[in-house]
Design a protein around this motif. Sequence first.
Motif, mmCIF file in Angstrom:
data_model
loop_
_atom_site.group_PDB
_atom_site.id
_atom_site.type_symbol
_atom_site.label_atom_id
_atom_site.label_comp_id
_atom_site.label_asym_id
_atom_site.label_seq_id
_atom_site.Cartn_x
_atom_site.Cartn_y
_atom_site.Cartn_z
ATOM 1 N N ALA A 1 1.592 7.187 -6.590
ATOM 2 C CA ALA A 1 0.506 8.099 -6.964
ATOM 3 C C ALA A 1 0.853 9.539 -6.590
ATOM 4 C CB ALA A 1 -0.793 7.669 -6.290
ATOM 5 N N SER A 2 1.520 9.715 -5.460
ATOM 6 C CA SER A 2 1.918 11.056 -5.043
ATOM 7 C C SER A 2 2.885 11.677 -6.045
ATOM 8 C CB SER A 2 2.559 10.996 -3.652
ATOM 9 O OG SER A 2 2.995 12.270 -3.248
ATOM 10 N N HIS A 3 3.848 10.897 -6.509
ATOM 11 C CA HIS A 3 4.805 11.444 -7.471
ATOM 12 C C HIS A 3 4.122 11.815 -8.785
ATOM 13 C CE1 HIS A 3 8.682 12.333 -9.211
ATOM 14 N NE2 HIS A 3 8.196 11.798 -10.318
ATOM 15 N N GLN B 1 0.830 -1.207 0.000
ATOM 16 C CA GLN B 1 0.000 0.000 0.000
ATOM 17 C C GLN B 1 0.862 1.253 0.000
ATOM 18 O OE1 GLN B 1 -2.858 1.075 -0.570
ATOM 19 N NE2 GLN B 1 -3.828 2.283 1.070
ATOM 20 N N LEU B 2 1.922 1.265 0.786
ATOM 21 C CA LEU B 2 2.807 2.426 0.837
ATOM 22 C C LEU B 2 3.438 2.676 -0.525
ATOM 23 C CD1 LEU B 2 4.015 4.527 2.811
ATOM 24 C CD2 LEU B 2 5.911 2.929 3.164
ATOM 25 N N VAL C 1 8.929 5.172 -3.826
ATOM 26 C CA VAL C 1 9.841 6.274 -4.114
ATOM 27 C C VAL C 1 9.039 7.427 -4.694
ATOM 28 C CG1 VAL C 1 10.447 5.302 -6.383
ATOM 29 C CG2 VAL C 1 11.978 6.963 -5.280
ATOM 30 N N ARG C 2 9.433 8.634 -4.347
ATOM 31 C CA ARG C 2 8.776 9.840 -4.864
ATOM 32 C C ARG C 2 9.711 11.023 -4.687
ATOM 33 N NH1 ARG C 2 7.100 12.840 -0.500
ATOM 34 N NH2 ARG C 2 5.533 14.000 -1.628
ATOM 35 N N MET C 3 9.457 12.096 -5.443
ATOM 36 C CA MET C 3 10.144 13.349 -5.168
ATOM 37 C C MET C 3 9.693 13.838 -3.803
ATOM 38 S SD MET C 3 9.821 17.111 -6.801
ATOM 39 C CE MET C 3 8.726 17.496 -5.423
ATOM 40 N N THR C 4 10.585 14.532 -3.093
ATOM 41 C CA THR C 4 10.228 15.119 -1.814
ATOM 42 C C THR C 4 10.725 16.555 -1.768
ATOM 43 O OG1 THR C 4 10.318 14.812 0.598
ATOM 44 C CG2 THR C 4 12.332 14.341 -0.623
ATOM 45 N N GLY C 5 10.007 17.401 -1.051
ATOM 46 C CA GLY C 5 10.407 18.797 -0.933
ATOM 47 C C GLY C 5 9.615 19.704 -1.848
ATOM 48 N N GLY C 6 10.048 20.952 -1.941
ATOM 49 C CA GLY C 6 9.299 21.973 -2.664
ATOM 50 C C GLY C 6 9.213 21.763 -4.156
ATOM 51 N N GLY C 7 10.199 21.045 -4.724
ATOM 52 C CA GLY C 7 10.152 20.749 -6.144
ATOM 53 C C GLY C 7 11.197 21.492 -6.953
ATOM 54 N N PHE C 8 11.153 21.275 -8.286
ATOM 55 C CA PHE C 8 12.046 21.922 -9.252
ATOM 56 C C PHE C 8 13.506 21.537 -9.025
ATOM 57 C CE2 PHE C 8 8.368 24.573 -8.357
ATOM 58 C CZ PHE C 8 7.760 24.582 -9.602
ATOM 59 N N GLY C 9 13.710 20.276 -8.674
ATOM 60 C CA GLY C 9 15.036 19.780 -8.351
ATOM 61 C C GLY C 9 15.033 19.222 -6.942
ATOM 62 N N SER D 1 1.096 12.726 -9.203
ATOM 63 C CA SER D 1 0.310 13.924 -8.940
ATOM 64 C C SER D 1 1.188 15.170 -8.922
ATOM 65 C CB SER D 1 -0.417 13.767 -7.604
ATOM 66 O OG SER D 1 -1.203 14.899 -7.310
ATOM 67 N N MET D 2 2.366 15.077 -8.310
ATOM 68 C CA MET D 2 3.287 16.219 -8.315
ATOM 69 C C MET D 2 3.776 16.526 -9.721
ATOM 70 S SD MET D 2 5.624 15.801 -4.895
ATOM 71 C CE MET D 2 6.076 14.095 -5.181
ATOM 72 N N ARG D 3 3.966 15.485 -10.511
ATOM 73 C CA ARG D 3 4.455 15.656 -11.882
ATOM 74 C C ARG D 3 3.395 16.254 -12.798
ATOM 75 N NH1 ARG D 3 5.168 10.158 -14.728
ATOM 76 N NH2 ARG D 3 2.935 10.551 -15.087
ATOM 77 N N ASP D 4 2.177 15.725 -12.741
ATOM 78 C CA ASP D 4 1.160 16.077 -13.728
ATOM 79 C C ASP D 4 0.213 17.179 -13.261
ATOM 80 O OD1 ASP D 4 2.313 14.048 -15.168
ATOM 81 O OD2 ASP D 4 0.711 12.601 -14.796
ATOM 82 N N ASP D 5 -0.194 17.167 -11.990
ATOM 83 C CA ASP D 5 -1.152 18.158 -11.483
ATOM 84 C C ASP D 5 -0.465 19.401 -10.925
ATOM 85 O OD1 ASP D 5 -3.401 16.764 -12.187
ATOM 86 O OD2 ASP D 5 -3.738 15.882 -10.204
#
Length: 395
Positions: A309-311, A302-303, A342-350, A313-317
Motif C-alpha cells: 500500500a505504501s508503494h 500484515q507487513l 517490497v516498496r520503493m525507499t528514499g526520496g524518490g525519482f530513482g 501511495s508513493m506511485r499514485d498520490d
Amino acid sequence: MTFNTSKPESNICQSMLTELDSVFTQTFGSAPTRHFQAPGRVNLIGEHTDYNDGFVLPCAINYQTLVAVTPRDDMTVKVVAVDYNNQQDEFSLENEISAHSSQLWSNYVRGVIKHLQMRGHVFKGANLAITGNVPQGAGLSSSASLEVAIGETFRGLYDLLLTKAEVALNGQEAENQFVGCQCGIMDQMVSACGSKFNALLLDCRSLDAELISMPENLAVMIINSNVKRGLVDSEYNTRRLQCEEAAGTLGLKALRDISLADLHSNKDKLPEVVYRRAHHVVSDSERTVLAAQALKTNDVVQLSRLMAASHISMRDDFEITVPQIDFAVKILTEYLGDKGGVRMTGGGFGGCMVAIMPHDLVEGAKQLMAKRYQAETGYQETIYICSASEGAGEI
C-alpha cells in the motif's frame, strides 16, 4: 557522499580503513590518531512523513562513512576525500565559512562545522580524511551519513556537549540551510542513534524513538535500480511546499495533526494535487505505526500488505516513483506474495527499493531480478543484503 560500493564485510571494512589511513598519512605526513564512523540507512516504511512531523521506521545499515582525524593546534580544517580522487579542501574556523564553488562533498563538511559554531560550540581545527561505502544517489542517505560522521568526529575530538540527537539535528540544519535540500530529520537521526538488530520507530515531532526488534527469520534486501535520482532535490522541495500548503489551508501545524478520515472530509478545501500529496503523507504515517507493530509480532502478512500500500501511495498520490522501480516492485511482489514485502525507499525519482523476506527466498529474488529487470528496463540492478547496525561512534 561516496562512490565506493564494496560490501561491508569485516575484511572489506579493514581494507577501507587501511586505505583511509594510507591517504591520511600521505596527505598530512603522519598517521591519524582517531577514527569515527556513521552508517547509512534504509527506511522500511514511512516516506516523506518526517518533515510533516509524522512517523518513520528506518534502520541503520552496515554501510558507513569513515573518518580518520588528528586535531590541530590552530583554527584550520584540512580535508581529503578518498572517494573523490583524493580531492582536498581547506578553510579557517576564524573566517565566515562559505560554500565551496565546485566540490559538493566539501559543502557537507563545511556546513556541519559552520552549524556547530552557530550553536555556540568552540573548537580548534583538524586534519581529516574521509571514505565510505554508502552507495551515492541511491536513497540510502550517503549525505546524512557524512554529516553525522563529521558531527560525531568533532563531538568526540573536542568533547563537545552534544547528544547524539543534537548531532543529527545539526546535520539536518546544515543540509537544509547550507546545502539547500529541505530534508527531514529521519536520515540523520537513525544514522546517529541506530541500534544493532533493531529498526527505529521515530516520532519526528518529539524525536521519541522506540527500538523495534528485527525478526531473525527475515532478511533485508536493498535493490538499487541504478536509475539516477537527478530530480530529487528540486522535486523534494516542491513536495515539501505542497505538504505545507495542505497543512496551512487546513489550519494545522503539520499534516501529523489530522487523521485520514478528517483529511478526506476536508478534501474539497484543497487543490486536487495538494490533496493527493497530503493523502500519501497521512496514510503512510498511519501505515508506519502499524508496520512497527507487525514487525514486533512477526506478522509478515500484515507487513506485506502495508508495504504494498505504501508503494502504491508513493506511485499514485505522491508521484515519486519511476517505471523501472514500479516494474521491479511488481515482479517482486508477485514472487513474495504474502511472505514478504517490497516498496520503493528514499526520496524518490530513482534510487532503491527495500524488500523484507524470509532468508530462503533471497536467492530466488536475486535470480528473478537478474532474469527480468535488465531485460525489461535496460538498467542493471545492484543488490545489497543488509543488517540493522549501530549508529555513529568512534571506531
